[in-house]
Design a protein around this motif. Structure first.
Motif, mmCIF file in Angstrom:
data_model
loop_
_atom_site.group_PDB
_atom_site.id
_atom_site.type_symbol
_atom_site.label_atom_id
_atom_site.label_comp_id
_atom_site.label_asym_id
_atom_site.label_seq_id
_atom_site.Cartn_x
_atom_site.Cartn_y
_atom_site.Cartn_z
ATOM 1 N N PHE A 63 -2.186 -1.826 -1.306
ATOM 2 C CA PHE A 63 -2.862 -0.708 -0.657
ATOM 3 C C PHE A 63 -4.345 -0.719 -1.010
ATOM 4 O O PHE A 63 -5.196 -0.477 -0.168
ATOM 5 C CB PHE A 63 -2.207 0.611 -1.079
ATOM 6 C CG PHE A 63 -2.938 1.832 -0.617
ATOM 7 C CD1 PHE A 63 -3.142 2.065 0.734
ATOM 8 C CD2 PHE A 63 -3.429 2.750 -1.529
ATOM 9 C CE1 PHE A 63 -3.823 3.203 1.167
ATOM 10 C CE2 PHE A 63 -4.098 3.884 -1.105
ATOM 11 C CZ PHE A 63 -4.294 4.108 0.243
ATOM 12 N N ASN A 64 -4.659 -1.009 -2.260
ATOM 13 C CA ASN A 64 -6.030 -1.006 -2.742
ATOM 14 C C ASN A 64 -6.472 -2.447 -2.974
ATOM 15 O O ASN A 64 -6.043 -3.084 -3.936
ATOM 16 C CB ASN A 64 -6.119 -0.192 -4.034
ATOM 17 C CG ASN A 64 -7.518 -0.069 -4.575
ATOM 18 O OD1 ASN A 64 -8.430 -0.771 -4.150
ATOM 19 N ND2 ASN A 64 -7.691 0.833 -5.537
ATOM 20 N N ALA A 65 -7.324 -2.957 -2.108
ATOM 21 C CA ALA A 65 -7.790 -4.345 -2.216
ATOM 22 C C ALA A 65 -8.496 -4.610 -3.539
ATOM 23 O O ALA A 65 -8.486 -5.734 -4.039
ATOM 24 C CB ALA A 65 -8.719 -4.681 -1.047
ATOM 25 N N ASN A 66 -9.094 -3.574 -4.140
ATOM 26 C CA ASN A 66 -9.774 -3.729 -5.423
ATOM 27 C C ASN A 66 -8.825 -3.660 -6.602
ATOM 28 O O ASN A 66 -9.236 -3.869 -7.734
ATOM 29 C CB ASN A 66 -10.869 -2.670 -5.572
ATOM 30 C CG ASN A 66 -11.983 -2.875 -4.573
ATOM 31 O OD1 ASN A 66 -12.320 -4.010 -4.241
ATOM 32 N ND2 ASN A 66 -12.537 -1.791 -4.066
ATOM 33 N N ASN A 67 -7.568 -3.336 -6.353
ATOM 34 C CA ASN A 67 -6.544 -3.282 -7.395
ATOM 35 C C ASN A 67 -5.255 -3.885 -6.825
ATOM 36 O O ASN A 67 -4.273 -3.185 -6.611
ATOM 37 C CB ASN A 67 -6.320 -1.831 -7.854
ATOM 38 C CG ASN A 67 -5.338 -1.740 -8.999
ATOM 39 O OD1 ASN A 67 -5.016 -2.725 -9.656
ATOM 40 N ND2 ASN A 67 -4.831 -0.542 -9.238
ATOM 41 N N PRO A 68 -5.256 -5.200 -6.551
ATOM 42 C CA PRO A 68 -4.108 -5.814 -5.882
ATOM 43 C C PRO A 68 -2.810 -5.749 -6.669
ATOM 44 O O PRO A 68 -1.730 -5.875 -6.083
ATOM 45 C CB PRO A 68 -4.557 -7.263 -5.660
ATOM 46 C CG PRO A 68 -5.654 -7.490 -6.643
ATOM 47 C CD PRO A 68 -6.309 -6.160 -6.862
ATOM 48 N N ASP A 69 -2.883 -5.520 -7.970
ATOM 49 C CA ASP A 69 -1.662 -5.395 -8.773
ATOM 50 C C ASP A 69 -1.247 -3.942 -8.971
ATOM 51 O O ASP A 69 -0.331 -3.660 -9.739
ATOM 52 C CB ASP A 69 -1.860 -6.071 -10.139
ATOM 53 C CG ASP A 69 -2.073 -7.570 -10.002
ATOM 54 O OD1 ASP A 69 -1.439 -8.182 -9.117
ATOM 55 O OD2 ASP A 69 -2.895 -8.120 -10.755
ATOM 56 N N GLY A 70 -1.919 -3.027 -8.275
ATOM 57 C CA GLY A 70 -1.598 -1.605 -8.378
ATOM 58 C C GLY A 70 -0.215 -1.310 -7.833
ATOM 59 O O GLY A 70 0.426 -2.153 -7.193
#
Length: 145
Positions: A63-70
């Protein structure tokens, strides 16, 4: 039997018979980036309250490209690309954006504003609903599995 809430696309259907556990207008930069909307109506449901008839037909991406492991994944239909839901890898919630995920116009209105940031240069909402810098203070994330 009809469900209280239903959405999806012609290939993948979702429904819930319970009310959302949180229902807000989101002002966060991630929602703005993903949806292209200045604000986004988001409803959180307990994970198991949103039923998906063909989960094998979903593409999943961070969902968050800046936190791909979120923890959140955007689930879209493999056939038509329609966004279906946000799924939590920790099995706490499933999130629905009613206007983008096939839910009826009769979906309950958001009860507050979340992730409002005055530094973003946008006027503070003045519609009478509470405005918070995050989720409402009394929100508690459900237990995951």
């Amino acid at each position: 039997m009809s469900q209280k809430y239903s959405g999806g696309c012609e290939h993948v259907h979702t429904h819930a018979d319970h009310d959302p556990i949180d229902n807000h207008t989101c002002h966060c930069s991630v929602c703005k980036s993903v949806t292209g909307q200045p604000t986004t109506h988001v409803a959180f449901f307990n994970h198991d309250d949103v039923v998906v008839d063909h989960p094998e037909e979903l593409n999943r991406q961070p969902f968050n490209a800046n936190n791909p492991d979120g923890p959140l994944e955007l689930c879209t239909c493999k056939d038509c690309g329609t966004p279906i839901m946000l799924d939590d890898k920790q099995n706490r919630i499933r999130a629905i954006v009613p206007n983008l995920m096939g839910y009826a116009d009769a979906f309950p209105a958001a009860t507050y504003h979340a992730f409002y940031d005055a530094a973003a240069g946008v006027a503070r909402p003045s519609d009478g609903r509470p405005v918070h810098e995050g989720l409402r203070p009394e929100f508690v994330w459900p237990q995951g599995s």
